[in-house]
Design a protein around this motif. Sequence first.
Motif, PDB file in Angstrom:
ATOM      1  N   ASP A 100      51.624  44.093  47.984  1.00  0.00           N
ATOM      2  CA  ASP A 100      50.680  43.105  47.459  1.00  0.00           C
ATOM      3  C   ASP A 100      49.229  43.541  47.667  1.00  0.00           C
ATOM      4  O   ASP A 100      48.321  42.717  47.634  1.00  0.00           O
ATOM      5  N   TRP A 101      49.018  44.853  47.837  1.00  0.00           N
ATOM      6  CA  TRP A 101      47.681  45.311  48.211  1.00  0.00           C
ATOM      7  C   TRP A 101      46.643  45.008  47.139  1.00  0.00           C
ATOM      8  O   TRP A 101      45.469  44.725  47.457  1.00  0.00           O
ATOM      9  N   ARG A 136      46.382  42.438  45.033  1.00  0.00           N
ATOM     10  CA  ARG A 136      45.929  41.041  45.097  1.00  0.00           C
ATOM     11  C   ARG A 136      45.025  40.832  46.301  1.00  0.00           C
ATOM     12  O   ARG A 136      43.976  40.161  46.200  1.00  0.00           O
ATOM     13  N   GLU A 137      45.393  41.408  47.442  1.00  0.00           N
ATOM     14  CA  GLU A 137      44.580  41.264  48.651  1.00  0.00           C
ATOM     15  C   GLU A 137      43.222  41.949  48.471  1.00  0.00           C
ATOM     16  O   GLU A 137      42.194  41.413  48.899  1.00  0.00           O
ATOM     17  N   ARG A 173      38.780  40.375  47.910  1.00  0.00           N
ATOM     18  CA  ARG A 173      37.598  40.802  48.675  1.00  0.00           C
ATOM     19  C   ARG A 173      36.497  41.354  47.783  1.00  0.00           C
ATOM     20  O   ARG A 173      35.452  41.770  48.289  1.00  0.00           O
TER      21      ARG A 173
END
Length: 259
Positions: free
Chosen positions: A208-209, A211-212, A216
Amino acid sequence: MKDLLTGKVLLISGGTQGLGAGIARAAAREGARLVLAGRNTERGEQVAAELRSTGADAVFVRADIGDVPQARAAVVATVERHGRIDCLVNAAGLTTRGTILDTTPELFDQHIAVNLRAPFFLMQAAIADMVRRGEPGTIVNVISIDSHGGQAFLAPYVAAKAGLAGLTKNAAHAHRWDRIRINGLNMGWSATDGEDVTQRHAHDAGPDWQREAAARLPMGKLGQVDEIADFVVFLLSERSGVVTGSVIDWDQNVIGGLG
């Protein structure tokens, strides 16, 4: 805008995956005749077949562009097939990590070979054909926002991409009277296939990198391949007018901005 590249012969290095393949799809929709250069024959043939299924004129040419004779041969193959080359996109790239302290001469040379030397000699061969015919042409070099300095673990990558930014301006200046327009795109953090592999393997990112990471970022998303590809097609086309020698920051963070 429609038919921005109708009938134009376009060679894309790294056109078999990620941004290169995205540019190929966007250019095909705008009527370009495509030659895709890359190392992976299976993937290259798949992308070319996909494009042909939409009615595009597209072929794959196997070439390890880090090898100068193979890079030149990709241009030769383009000219032999179509009688000329009108447009070139240097989209192939190497992003393996290395700091100023741990980069070996071998890793440094790999980055120079793929990220700087290959675009140099691909441009040399393409420009030679354009000048020989006395016809205009367009080139877009996919560079990187890291050419401004980058992160500590990207030392050889930054060195090569900063060189490509300078080369873009030099070649554009040298051939403006030949009506050959050459521009560069400093890509920021983008959702490409290659970036996904890099994040998972080099930075232990989870599934899920993206979306994370997007949460930011100021615009709430990473750069998108289709958006970048459309902009590259615009730069290749006559609709971008007289613009040459520009290296454009495609990013949502402003270089030099603080806080």
